[in-house]
Scaffold this motif. Structure first.
Motif, PDB file in Angstrom:
ATOM      1  N   ASP A 150       5.894  -4.069   1.949  1.00 47.63           N
ATOM      2  CA  ASP A 150       6.681  -3.428   0.887  1.00 47.63           C
ATOM      3  C   ASP A 150       6.999  -1.997   1.317  1.00 47.63           C
ATOM      4  O   ASP A 150       6.092  -1.227   1.621  1.00 47.63           O
ATOM      5  CB  ASP A 150       5.806  -3.436  -0.386  1.00 47.63           C
ATOM      6  CG  ASP A 150       6.505  -2.901  -1.626  1.00 47.63           C
ATOM      7  OD1 ASP A 150       7.713  -2.643  -1.576  1.00 47.63           O
ATOM      8  OD2 ASP A 150       5.810  -2.763  -2.649  1.00 47.63           O
ATOM      9  N   HIS A 213       0.441   0.811  -5.142  1.00 52.02           N
ATOM     10  CA  HIS A 213      -0.437  -0.310  -5.464  1.00 52.02           C
ATOM     11  C   HIS A 213      -1.084  -0.841  -4.200  1.00 52.02           C
ATOM     12  O   HIS A 213      -0.502  -0.743  -3.108  1.00 52.02           O
ATOM     13  CB  HIS A 213       0.369  -1.426  -6.142  1.00 52.02           C
ATOM     14  CG  HIS A 213       1.634  -1.778  -5.407  1.00 52.02           C
ATOM     15  ND1 HIS A 213       1.706  -2.793  -4.488  1.00 52.02           N
ATOM     16  CD2 HIS A 213       2.857  -1.191  -5.413  1.00 52.02           C
ATOM     17  CE1 HIS A 213       2.926  -2.845  -3.983  1.00 52.02           C
ATOM     18  NE2 HIS A 213       3.662  -1.873  -4.514  1.00 52.02           N
ATOM     19  N   THR A 244       0.344   1.198  -1.067  1.00 46.82           N
ATOM     20  CA  THR A 244       1.625   1.877  -0.873  1.00 46.82           C
ATOM     21  C   THR A 244       1.561   3.298  -1.428  1.00 46.82           C
ATOM     22  O   THR A 244       0.818   3.588  -2.368  1.00 46.82           O
ATOM     23  CB  THR A 244       2.787   1.137  -1.568  1.00 46.82           C
ATOM     24  OG1 THR A 244       2.602   1.209  -2.990  1.00 46.82           O
ATOM     25  CG2 THR A 244       2.871  -0.316  -1.130  1.00 46.82           C
ATOM     26  N   GLU A 246       4.382   5.618  -2.984  1.00 46.60           N
ATOM     27  CA  GLU A 246       5.775   5.459  -3.409  1.00 46.60           C
ATOM     28  C   GLU A 246       6.084   6.271  -4.666  1.00 46.60           C
ATOM     29  O   GLU A 246       6.426   5.722  -5.708  1.00 46.60           O
ATOM     30  CB  GLU A 246       6.111   3.978  -3.627  1.00 46.60           C
ATOM     31  CG  GLU A 246       5.137   3.194  -4.495  1.00 46.60           C
ATOM     32  CD  GLU A 246       5.633   1.770  -4.771  1.00 46.60           C
ATOM     33  OE1 GLU A 246       6.828   1.607  -5.043  1.00 46.60           O
ATOM     34  OE2 GLU A 246       4.826   0.839  -4.713  1.00 46.60           O
ATOM     35  N   GLU A 278       9.072   4.797  -0.092  1.00 45.95           N
ATOM     36  CA  GLU A 278       7.819   4.028  -0.142  1.00 45.95           C
ATOM     37  C   GLU A 278       7.381   3.630   1.257  1.00 45.95           C
ATOM     38  O   GLU A 278       8.181   3.107   2.041  1.00 45.95           O
ATOM     39  CB  GLU A 278       8.021   2.743  -0.976  1.00 45.95           C
ATOM     40  CG  GLU A 278       6.826   1.805  -0.945  1.00 45.95           C
ATOM     41  CD  GLU A 278       6.994   0.570  -1.825  1.00 45.95           C
ATOM     42  OE1 GLU A 278       8.156   0.223  -2.151  1.00 45.95           O
ATOM     43  OE2 GLU A 278       5.980  -0.032  -2.173  1.00 45.95           O
TER      44      GLU A 278
HETATM   45 CO    CO Z   1       5.587  -1.116  -3.896  1.00 50.43          CO
END
Ligand code: CO
Ligand code: MF3
Length: 293
Positions: A150, A213, A244, A246, A278
């Protein structure tokens, strides 16, 4: 495999490495226990990724990074956010992976595209055309062999006014300064403080409701990574934590508006511009490794 029990010193480690517990996670577990007894929040074992997990995440991340690079090469005035969705979907599927947002809690597309005052979770649409001066966040997430990656990037479309350009640059700096705080036995609040200090020094505000997260075996794992908590608070970091960074940084006030009838698009309440970058990081023995950007 991990069943919640603590192995004997000479037994196999709970992480599945095949090594003896005393040569693997014993010291980390003891240190986490001390932190816990001092009153700190600590990661459960199931949040600590093994070297094999990290390798899996990196393969997923290679596709995610490639998809964002693919977007970067093509994005320009006149492109629609549906074009971006098509690019990300095609690239991801062609590389044997699945776009994680698609059907995630009912999200209808393969990527989030958030323009100007949209804080996050913008839905690609064929009627939404990028124009000179827009700033857009493209938030891309991939599943490969069960591993999640991500990351998101900002793009300036054509010539952007200097104030917006600065917001995009400072938000990237916030992520970089947060990253410098990532080390074992530090905590999430250290990252948060670095991010918010830099945002506030530049006259910006930090969105409280959304953050980073944990991620790896699922899209969103514990912990929630806030950028509004103080230094020295929040979960303790240990080798193997993957999460992450972000932050969503607003030019105006931090308040958000979640009233869009589509149930997803989040805007700044004052309709001032907002930006987000992110990255996905792993905590290592002596610092960090960036897994996805
Ligand atoms: Co994310
Ligand atoms: N990629 C976003 C994140 O950083 C999550 C998007 S959820 C979706 O956590 F359903 F909107 F895709």
């Amino acid at each position: 495999m991990y069943d919640g029990s603590t192995p004997g010193r000479n037994d196999e480690c709970w992480c599945g490495s095949g090594k003896k517990y005393k040569k693997c996670h014993l010291q980390i577990d003891e240190r986490l226990q001390e932190c816990y007894e001092e009153g700190h929040e600590v990661p459960y074992r199931n949040l600590l990724k093994t070297p094999a997990d990290i390798e899996g995440i990196k393969k997923s991340a290679a596709v995610n990074i490639g998809a964002l690079d693919y977007v970067a090469e093509r994005i320009k005035p006149g492109v629609t956010t549906q074009d971006i969705d098509n690019w990300v979907h095609e690239y991801t599927v062609e590389h044997g992976a699945i776009p994680a947002p698609l059907n995630y809690e009912g999200f209808p597309k393969s990527v989030c595209t958030s323009i100007n005052e949209v804080v996050c979770h913008g839905i690609p649409d064929e009627g939404e055309v990028l124009k000179e001066g827009d700033i857009i966040n493209v938030d891309c997430s991939t599943i490969l062999d069960g591993y999640y990656s991500d990351s998101s990037r900002m793009f300036c479309i054509g010539t952007v006014d200097p104030e917006r350009e600065k917001l995009v640059r400072v938000t990237k700096e916030c992520v970089e300064l947060g990253l410098q705080q990532v080390k074992p036995w530090g905590c999430l609040g250290d990252i948060s403080q670095a991010v918010q200090d830099h945002a506030h020094e530049n006259g910006y505000s930090v969105v409280a409701e959304f953050g980073g997260h944990g991620i790896g075996l699922e899209f969103h794992e514990d912990p929630f990574v806030s950028f509004t908590i103080p230094k020295g608070t929040g979960m303790v970091l240990a080798p193997g934590c993957v999460f992450t960074i972000e932050p969503m940084i607003n030019m105006g006030k931090p308040d958000i508006d979640m009233s869009d009838p589509n149930g997803w698009t989040v805007r700044t309440k004052d309709r001032q511009p907002t930006a987000q970058w992110e990255i996905q990081v792993a905590v290592t023995e002596d610092g960090y490794e960036v897994l996805c950007w």
